[in-house]
Design a protein around this motif. Structure first.
Motif, mmCIF file in Angstrom:
data_model
loop_
_atom_site.group_PDB
_atom_site.id
_atom_site.type_symbol
_atom_site.label_atom_id
_atom_site.label_comp_id
_atom_site.label_asym_id
_atom_site.label_seq_id
_atom_site.Cartn_x
_atom_site.Cartn_y
_atom_site.Cartn_z
ATOM 1 N N ALA A 122 0.829 -1.211 0.000
ATOM 2 C CA ALA A 122 0.000 0.000 0.000
ATOM 3 C C ALA A 122 0.862 1.260 0.000
ATOM 4 O O ALA A 122 0.571 2.225 -0.729
ATOM 5 C CB ALA A 122 -0.929 -0.009 1.216
ATOM 6 N N VAL A 123 1.921 1.269 0.800
ATOM 7 C CA VAL A 123 2.820 2.431 0.828
ATOM 8 C C VAL A 123 3.510 2.610 -0.521
ATOM 9 O O VAL A 123 3.643 3.730 -1.038
ATOM 10 C CB VAL A 123 3.852 2.268 1.956
ATOM 11 C CG1 VAL A 123 4.929 3.339 1.882
ATOM 12 C CG2 VAL A 123 3.162 2.326 3.310
ATOM 13 N N SER A 325 8.147 -11.232 5.057
ATOM 14 C CA SER A 325 7.206 -10.783 6.092
ATOM 15 C C SER A 325 7.935 -10.294 7.331
ATOM 16 O O SER A 325 7.512 -9.315 7.963
ATOM 17 C CB SER A 325 6.260 -11.930 6.462
ATOM 18 O OG SER A 325 6.991 -13.061 6.918
ATOM 19 N N ALA A 326 9.050 -10.945 7.694
ATOM 20 C CA ALA A 326 9.814 -10.507 8.864
ATOM 21 C C ALA A 326 10.407 -9.123 8.647
ATOM 22 O O ALA A 326 10.389 -8.265 9.552
ATOM 23 C CB ALA A 326 10.915 -11.519 9.174
ATOM 24 N N ARG A 331 10.143 -3.038 9.401
ATOM 25 C CA ARG A 331 10.060 -1.698 8.815
ATOM 26 C C ARG A 331 8.811 -0.958 9.272
ATOM 27 O O ARG A 331 8.858 0.255 9.536
ATOM 28 C CB ARG A 331 10.089 -1.796 7.292
ATOM 29 C CG ARG A 331 9.861 -0.460 6.590
ATOM 30 C CD ARG A 331 10.026 -0.551 5.091
ATOM 31 N NE ARG A 331 11.396 -0.826 4.715
ATOM 32 C CZ ARG A 331 11.821 -0.815 3.452
ATOM 33 N NH1 ARG A 331 10.977 -0.543 2.467
ATOM 34 N NH2 ARG A 331 13.083 -1.085 3.175
ATOM 35 N N TYR A 332 7.710 -1.663 9.367
ATOM 36 C CA TYR A 332 6.448 -1.015 9.734
ATOM 37 C C TYR A 332 6.022 -1.428 11.145
ATOM 38 O O TYR A 332 4.842 -1.677 11.403
ATOM 39 C CB TYR A 332 5.364 -1.384 8.718
ATOM 40 C CG TYR A 332 5.729 -1.039 7.300
ATOM 41 C CD1 TYR A 332 5.665 0.265 6.837
ATOM 42 C CD2 TYR A 332 6.182 -2.029 6.413
ATOM 43 C CE1 TYR A 332 6.013 0.587 5.536
ATOM 44 C CE2 TYR A 332 6.534 -1.706 5.107
ATOM 45 C CZ TYR A 332 6.453 -0.405 4.676
ATOM 46 O OH TYR A 332 6.807 -0.081 3.391
ATOM 47 N N ALA A 333 7.002 -1.494 12.045
ATOM 48 C CA ALA A 333 6.715 -1.927 13.424
ATOM 49 C C ALA A 333 5.727 -0.997 14.113
ATOM 50 O O ALA A 333 4.895 -1.429 14.916
ATOM 51 C CB ALA A 333 8.018 -2.012 14.219
ATOM 52 N N GLY A 334 5.804 0.296 13.810
ATOM 53 C CA GLY A 334 4.895 1.242 14.459
ATOM 54 C C GLY A 334 3.439 1.031 14.119
ATOM 55 O O GLY A 334 2.554 1.443 14.876
ATOM 56 N N ASP A 335 3.163 0.387 13.001
ATOM 57 C CA ASP A 335 1.777 0.129 12.605
ATOM 58 C C ASP A 335 1.224 -1.167 13.178
ATOM 59 O O ASP A 335 0.030 -1.443 13.019
ATOM 60 C CB ASP A 335 1.666 0.077 11.076
ATOM 61 C CG ASP A 335 2.048 1.400 10.431
ATOM 62 O OD1 ASP A 335 1.792 2.438 11.058
ATOM 63 O OD2 ASP A 335 2.616 1.381 9.320
#
Length: 452
Positions: A122-123, A325-326, A331-335
């Protein structure tokens, strides 16, 4: 706290030991399962190699977690000194970091790996959409010059027509050198206008093609099913879209407008005045000088406008970078904070059990120190103290009860009493309390202090 409560607390800790082992084993097994799911996507090779490698790694993680927390549960609650506890807390913190590094992020990948990959797609889709819009704007930026070029072309054409019909500029009608020069300038501007218009059609066609790729990529992001095949199709559309954006960047006619504007001024060649008398020739020279000044002014305006367009930042080439996936979870840990919290909690929940056991054992030790000495002595301790007292006083230990070999019954009570009675052998006190109290007083530090 009374002795009964101390005993109850000690018994409760003993009963919880089995439950503690079961809970720790369950948590270690759960962590191992999710670690297997997470590490499987990172390994390359045949299905058999990937399976056994993931199984071995997850088993090592489960055993390591179980052993680490078992050691802490056995050692930490019984350490009383502050320095030793601080050292064990440091070991616990170090081990927790290592557990997060080898297990928790893989657990998070298993819990939210697909969602993280969809987030990555999506990004990336948003970035490509922005790039396509910017490339389209840059390609159409020269279209803003089209009205000015059209006005200048029409003005030169109108002046040529007026000079031809009524001699509006030189006072003499006809198709002379002035009309030829005005028609030449109008023709050059019309060619530039036609070039800008054709670039607009080409840019619009490329923009529509890019929109089609974006629609396909958007449908892949929101579709259901496994993420891996969708990511592969997304990558294919991303490559084609990058080509469209690059081609659109090449359709900008700003460089051509700048060169054409410079040619209008630098390449201006005025024809020789062809008037029949000297007055007409002089008037034609003055008009052609005015036309040259007008062309120079128009050229300067177009050149500056083209420079503004060329000063825009070009769209950088973007390439879609697939990731596991890991990697996406990192990278998108905040989400995905809830998934990370759950993954870490599975591995670090035993630390809460360790601290609970430490608090319970600390309370138990403090309560035992506050109890009277007599309540702290168990029957086994008392018997051992009596044996020590007999050994130090030279009193022989009580013999085993005699058994009648014929009837297999104990010897008469009177005979046992006569044999076991200490005063019959050594003349020591006969009452049990008289023998126990000196032992208790000798063992109790408080009594020794009062006696001294």
């Amino acid at each position: 706290m009374s002795g009964a409560l101390v005993t109850q607390l000690r018994d409760s800790l003993g009963k919880l030991e089995t439950m503690t082992r079961f809970a720790l084993a369950t948590l270690a097994l759960a962590s191992g399962v999710y670690t297997y799911l997470g590490v499987r996507g990172l390994l390359d090779g045949t299905a058999t190699i990937v399976f056994f490698a993931a199984i071995i790694y997850s088993a090592a993680v489960s055993v390591g977690i179980y052993a680490f927390w078992t050691y802490l549960m056995r050692l930490f609650p019984h350490v009383a000194s502050a320095s030793a506890r601080a050292a064990l807390l440091g070991v616990m913190a170090l081990g927790s970091v290592m557990i997060i590094a080898m297990s928790s992020w893989l657990n998070a990948a298993a819990l939210a790996g697909s969602a993280a990959l969809e987030q990555h797609l999506a990004v990336t889709l948003q970035d490509y959409t922005s790039d396509l819009d910017r490339a389209h704007e840059n390609a159409l930026a020269a279209q803003s010059l089209l009205p000015d070029i059209q006005l200048a072309s029409e003005r030169f054409a109108r002046l040529a027509a007026q000079e031809r019909e009524s001699g509006a500029l030189t006072g003499t009608s006809g198709s002379g050198s002035v009309v030829q020069l005005l028609s030449q300038m109008s023709s050059q501007l019309r060619e530039l206008e036609s070039s800008i218009a054709s670039s607009r059609d080409e840019a619009q066609t490329l923009f529509e093609t890019g929109q089609e790729h974006l629609v396909a990529m958007r449908s892949l992001v929101s579709a259901s099913g496994a993420i891996e095949p969708r990511a592969d199709s997304f990558a294919e559309n991303a490559v084609m879209l990058a080509g469209v954006i690059s081609a659109m960047e090449q359709t900008s006619v700003a460089p051509s407008v700048k060169r054409a504007a410079e040619d209008l001024s630098l390449g201006f060649i005025a024809p020789i005045a062809d008037g029949g008398d000297l007055g007409l020739v002089d008037r034609q020279d003055r008009v052609m000088g005015s036309i040259q000044e007008s062309v120079a002014a128009q050229s300067l305006v177009l050149s500056q406008a083209a420079d503004d367009i060329l000063a825009r930042e070009p769209v950088a080439e973007r390439r879609f970078v697939p990731m596991s996936s890991a990697e996406a979870v990192l990278r998108y840990a905040g989400d995905f904070i809830p998934s990370w919290a759950g993954a870490i909690s599975i591995d670090l929940l035993p630390s809460v059990l360790v601290l609970m056991l430490a608090v319970a054992h600390a309370v138990l030790r403090d309560a035992e120190r506050r109890l009277p000495y007599a309540e702290r002595v168990s029957a086994a301790d008392l018997i051992a103290a009596m044996e020590v007292h007999r050994a130090l006083s030279g009193i022989p230990s009580a013999p085993e009860p005699e058994v009648d070999q014929q009837e297999n019954v104990p010897a008469p009570a009177a005979a046992r009493d006569a044999t076991e009675r200490p005063e019959a052998q050594t003349g020591a006190p006969s009452r049990v309390s008289d023998k126990i109290m000196p032992i208790v007083q000798a063992a109790n530090p408080r009594t020794r202090k009062e006696g001294s």
